[in-house]
Structure formats: C-alpha cells, structure tokens
Enzyme design. Structure first.
Site, PDB file in Angstrom:
ATOM      1  N   ARG A 111       0.801  -1.231   0.000  1.00  0.00           N
ATOM      2  CA  ARG A 111       0.000   0.000   0.000  1.00  0.00           C
ATOM      3  C   ARG A 111       0.828   1.273   0.000  1.00  0.00           C
ATOM      4  NH1 ARG A 111      -3.590  -3.577   3.167  1.00  0.00           N
ATOM      5  NH2 ARG A 111      -5.152  -4.165   1.651  1.00  0.00           N
TER       6      ARG A 111
ATOM      7  N   GLY B  20      -1.580 -10.732   8.846  1.00  0.00           N
ATOM      8  CA  GLY B  20      -1.631 -12.185   9.018  1.00  0.00           C
ATOM      9  C   GLY B  20      -2.751 -12.649   9.924  1.00  0.00           C
TER      10      GLY B  20
ATOM     11  N   GLU C 141      -5.540 -13.898   9.619  1.00  0.00           N
ATOM     12  CA  GLU C 141      -6.268 -15.137   9.297  1.00  0.00           C
ATOM     13  C   GLU C 141      -5.443 -16.371   9.669  1.00  0.00           C
ATOM     14  OE1 GLU C 141      -7.779 -11.996   7.759  1.00  0.00           O
ATOM     15  OE2 GLU C 141      -8.943 -13.252   9.075  1.00  0.00           O
TER      16      GLU C 141
ATOM     17  N   TRP D 107      -2.875  -4.543  10.442  1.00  0.00           N
ATOM     18  CA  TRP D 107      -2.406  -4.703   9.060  1.00  0.00           C
ATOM     19  C   TRP D 107      -2.553  -3.468   8.179  1.00  0.00           C
ATOM     20  CZ3 TRP D 107      -6.262  -4.301   5.356  1.00  0.00           C
ATOM     21  CH2 TRP D 107      -7.571  -4.617   5.744  1.00  0.00           C
TER      22      TRP D 107
ATOM     23  N   ASP E 173     -15.762 -11.316  11.228  1.00  0.00           N
ATOM     24  CA  ASP E 173     -14.529 -10.807  10.606  1.00  0.00           C
ATOM     25  C   ASP E 173     -14.594  -9.299  10.387  1.00  0.00           C
ATOM     26  OD1 ASP E 173     -11.914 -10.950   9.616  1.00  0.00           O
ATOM     27  OD2 ASP E 173     -12.636 -11.061   7.548  1.00  0.00           O
TER      28      ASP E 173
ATOM     29  N   ARG F  13     -15.524  -1.634   9.207  1.00  0.00           N
ATOM     30  CA  ARG F  13     -15.984  -2.811   8.446  1.00  0.00           C
ATOM     31  C   ARG F  13     -17.425  -3.163   8.822  1.00  0.00           C
ATOM     32  NH1 ARG F  13     -11.299  -6.224   6.774  1.00  0.00           N
ATOM     33  NH2 ARG F  13     -12.325  -8.227   7.101  1.00  0.00           N
TER      34      ARG F  13
HETATM   35 CA    CA Z   1      -9.779 -10.294   8.989  1.00  0.00          CA
END
Ligand code: CA
Length: 587
Positions: free
Chosen positions: A130, A190, A192, A251, A320, A344
C-alpha cells in the site's frame, strides 16, 4: 592530492543529498505543502485533501494523461499503492514487494528494487503493497515476508533490512510505514493465521527496535530491549490460552495525531473467526468475551509504546469485522477536535481526539443485520440471532447454524481510504453494499495454517450495484449524495480545494465528482481495475494527479458469488499521471 579529491567528492554528494532529504517539518506540514506528497494519507490527519485548485470543476473535463508507466513483468496483481512525491521524484510500490523511483514530470524510471521473497510466504489477501515512507535520505517499505527495508532514496541501494516477524507463522507486511520524529512505526499482517497483532517502533536511521506493543491482552511489550508492560489484563476478556493466538493484526498501519501526541493503530478481527471458541458467543461470569484489543482503535504513546486509550468497534466480534480502518483527524463544525472512522461493521464513528471516547455513530450502509444500532456508550446493540451458530450445538458437532449477515466480512468499507474536505465538511466514503452466508466450524491452531473455524460466501444484496461512494455529514450521519457502482469499490478517495472528489472503479474508470452534488464531471479508462490511492501535487506550477491501475486485492480471492460476477476484469499494473493542458488546439 588524492585526499583532497576525495573530500571534494564527499562534500559535493552531501550538498546534492541535502536537497532531497525529507525532514520532520516536511512530514508535519505535508497537508499544506502542495509541491510534495511525503505521507500516506496526504498529511498526518489522513484527510486526503489537497489545497490545490488549478484543476477544478470548470476545467477537469479537459484533463488528459501526461505520462504512464508500466510496472512490467508477470507480477500483475492488485496495485493498491499510494505514490509519494519529493523534489520531482515519485516513489511507487507494487505487487510482490517491488518499488520504483520515477521522474515525476516525465514518467522515466530512475531505479527499481525487487525484494527477493522466499518460498512459502503467506499473504492472505493478494500480494499487494500500500505504499512507502520517506525520511531523511531514505525510502522505506515493507515486504510480504514481514520485513522492513530501508533504501537509499537516490540509488535504491539497501541501507538496512530488518525482520518484523516470522513469515512461516503467517506474518506478512503490506501497509505504508509511518514516520514520527525519527521513529519508523509499523504494524503487521496475518490475522487469518492466528498471529498476534503488534506495533513496532524503530530508529529510522539504524532500524534498531525502540519498543514493541502487542495489541492482544496478556502479551508483554518491550522498551529499549527490556520487557515494559503487559497489554491489558490477562484473561479479563479472553478465555484460557486463546489470547496466545488471538489475531488483532495491525495490518493497515497507523497514523499520528500531533495535537495529542498519539499514535493511532487499528487491530483486526480476533482469531479464530468462530466466536464461540473465544467465549464471545456466550460470555460467562468473570470473562466478557469482548476479546480486547481486537477489532479496536488504539491510542499509543509514541515515546514508550504504552496504550493511552482504546475504542472497540466490535466487542465479541464474530463476522470478521476487523477494526483496522483508517482514523481521520478533523475539526467539526462546532470546532471540536474529532476522529472519524468508517468501520468494516457498517457504522461510521466519531470519537474524541483527546481520549478516543465515543461521540456518535451512524450506519453508512443499508440493511445492517448483526446489530440494530450503537448505544450511548458506543457499544453495538447485538442481534444475537444474527451471530453464526456454535458448531458444538449442531447434531454432528461440525457445522453451526448458517446465518445471512450484512455487511459481508469484506465490510461496509474495507481498507480503501476515505477523504475529508474541510471545505464542505463532508467525508467521501468508498463503501460496499453486500451480505454473506456464514457458519462456524471447529478449528484448532496450527502454525502457518489458516485459523478461521468458519465458512462463508459473499452475495450482492441489490440488483444494480455493490459499490457505493457516499458523501456523509459526520455530525448527522446524513448521506448528501451517493454514486452507485456495479462492482465493489476497492480504491482510495481524494478530494481537493478545486471542489473535486477522485476515485477509481474495478471496471477501470478513474472518475472525478463534484464535491457538493456528486455529479460526475470526468472519467477516463485506465485499462485495468483501479484499487490504488490517488494523489495530487504541483510540479513547476502545473497540478498533476496520479493513480495506479491494476485489478486485484481481496475481492477476486475471497468474494464468493461476487468474485464470479467480476471475474471478467483484467489484471494490469500501470502508474497513470494526468494534467490539464495549458492550451488546447482551438480549430
Ligand atoms: Ca480479517
């Protein structure tokens, strides 16, 4: 004689290098210095607002390409980079941990550096990067094997290369690093894979660690090579040993609010996704199952790495809903210093900048199912029937009850940054309207393996669109205008004093909208989907606008039915730069 010659050469180099050095003042004032872009977010407040107005509502229709640059090779995956510009040189990162220095006026390559990646890297959501960071005479970027590299900005030669974390355990790095007063500050990726989210600060000159701050309760921080303090209180919000592999990946990197001298980092979803394993589905006495500080925004002291405050957007997270989305500092109409963040989970939050305290929240996408709203304390009002079921309650113990939840796990808004115009007072939010079937499964932690305990498929909820660019009033939550797009939006937004809002679509259209009405004033096809982040700057009196094209990111990999719907989109890898010509032939 030889000695004299040598010293003459050295001093000449020193003078040349001094011209290109990026100072703390350059970074602090980046939002107002229009001849450069040296920060991720176009200024420390991440407003992505430029005071430039040479390109404006009246002339943007005449905007044309000035140059284009190919990232080349066979590595044409998602290009999510925000370019940086200093002293006529553009620094662009690309897929597979590559970085270029380009002449910002002509598009001519100056140097290219390709990180040598080991076999077995574990990027969850495409091999993207990014953006870079600039400080002193160096340019910095992170790599997919979870390393941080400092390069000589003039030559692209490696100055140092440090390990952030173990890629074999699922760690990687994709965010733009953050520079604060001689420190380089990074998160990790990371979430997940059952990793533990952490923030690290290093001496930008040497790369040596100054402090580390894990963001999951129970883990110890460090300061100057010694243990400092524990994050949170052991087992206050996590059951048993689950905190040891608790996720919360930082992240998307972070930001720095100079007014309060605070680093702000977001933490991703708690691991695993199956919330019943974390006590979040059915909290028990003495343990809330909130799983701090996953799905939270965290204020950190830049000198010590101590946590100053936190705000958890989704306690007892089970869908999530990573809490990493960017936190934009702004001043509201009454003159209050606020943060805004579009999560989210589908809610747009306003927080107090002094202590991260909740001020207000409004839904910014339609038909949210998992919560009926946000209460006066900032806590979601859960719809318990919309939590994916506990597999241990199923007859076979293997698959919990499937529910249909909105937003989907890719979020009402994902990583792609919004913009704020102090001129209109509005936020321009790239959002997506979609839902998912989701169910839980048993899972146990295994190093380097996906740690989800869930299955899912994303589905559209409207016939005519998924993507939705919205102009939102942060005080009332009112949506002033909306642009609907067929494919999900996955690129950043920028706004300017010229009254324009720029963003790109997966269909490859780079667009400019009227900041007050949402009317589309310009569009140009870039040949591949746009998931990059636009910038603008002034070079020798001319305003330029740059964005990368190159379709990819998480949607094609994780998008379920939506991924099939957009599978026709072509990959690419180009840097496009635009300007409005001085003169146009009149006949
Ligand atoms: Ca996630």
């Amino acid at each position: 004689m030889r000695r004299l010659l040598l010293s003459a050469t050295v001093s000449l180099l020193a003078v040349t290098a001094a011209n290109a050095e990026v100072t703390e003042a350059d970074i602090a004032d980046d939002a107002t210095i229009t001849t450069q872009v040296v920060t991720n977010g176009m200024g420390r407040h991440l407003q992505r607002f430029s005071p430039l107005d040479k390109i404006n509502k009246e002339n943007v229709a005449r905007m044309v390409p000035a140059w284009a640059f190919s990232l080349g090779g066979e590595k044409q995956r998602g290009q999510e980079s925000q370019p940086l510009v200093k002293d006529g040189v553009m620094y662009v990162t690309g897929s597979y941990s590559r970085i270029w220095a380009i002449d910002a006026k002509t598009g001519r390559e100056i140097w290219q550096y390709d990180a040598r990646l080991p076999e077995g890297i574990l990027p969850c959501c495409d091999v993207i990067n990014r953006g870079a960071a600039l400080y002193g005479d160096k340019v910095y970027f992170g790599t997919l094997d979870a390393r941080l590299v400092a390069l000589d900005a003039k030559t692209g030669d490696v100055v140092w290369n440090k390990k952030i974390a173990d890629y074999k355990a699922g760690y990687s790095y994709t965010a733009a690093p953050l520079i604060v007063d001689g420190l380089i500050v990074t998160g990790n990726s990371g979430g997940e894979f059952g990793i533990v989210g952490e923030v690290q600060a290093r001496d930008a000159e040497t790369g040596e660690l100054v402090w580390t701050r894990p963001v999951i309760e129970g883990h110890m921080g460090t300061l100057n090579g010694k243990e400092s303090t524990m994050t949170g209180t052991l087992n206050a919000t996590w059951p048993g040993d689950m905190w040891k592999t608790g996720g919360g990946a930082t992240w998307l990197g972070g930001s720095y609010d100079a007014d309060t001298d605070t680093l702000v980092f977001g933490a991703g979803n708690p691991a695993p996704w199956n919330s019943h394993l974390r006590n979040a589905g059915t909290p028990t006495e003495g343990n809330t199952g909130d799983n701090l500080y996953a799905a939270s925004r965290i204020g950190i002291d830049p000198k010590t790495g101590e946590i100053k405050w936190h705000f958890q957007t989704t306690p007892r997270e089970g869908w999530d809903f990573d809490g990493v989305n960017e936190v934009v500092a702004f001043t509201d109409r009454e003159g209050n210093k606020r943060f805004a963040t579009a999560d989210r989970n589908g809610f747009f939050y306003v927080l107090n900048r002094e202590d991260g305290a909740f001020v207000a929240a409004h839904p910014f996408v339609s038909e949210i199912t998992w919560a009926s709203g946000i209460d006066d304390t900032g806590r979601p009002i859960f719809n318990e029937a919309n939590r994916p079921g506990d597999p241990t309650a199923a007859a076979d113990g293997k698959k919990g009850e499937t529910i249909f939840a909105v937003p989907s796990f890719l979020g009402g808004k994902n990583w792609m940054p919004m913009a704020h115009s102090p001129k209109t007072g509005l936020f321009y939010v790239p959002s997506n309207e979609w839902g998912m079937d989701i169910w839980n499964e048993p899972i146990s932690y295994k190093k380097g393996a996906a740690y989800l305990g869930a299955g899912f498929t994303i589905k559209p909820i409207f016939e005519d669109h998924i993507g939705s660019l919205k102009a939102i009033d942060p005080t009332t939550g009112e949506i002033k205008w909306e642009y609907k797009n067929d494919a999900p939006l996955w690129g950043g937004v920028m706004t300017t004093a010229g009254g324009l809002v720029f963003t790109g679509t997966p269909e490859g259209e780079f667009k400019a909208f009227d900041d007050e009405t949402g009317e589309q004033l310009w569009s140009f096809q870039l040949g591949s989907g746009i998931v990059g982040q636009p910038i603008t700057w002034d070079q020798d009196g001319v305003q330029y606008v740059t964005v990368l094209s190159g379709w990819g990111g998480a949607v094609p990999l994780w998008g379920g039915e939506v991924a099939k719907k957009v599978s026709y989109l072509n990959q690419g890898g180009m840097v496009w730069t635009f300007r409005v010509p001085d003169q146009v032939a009149s006949n």
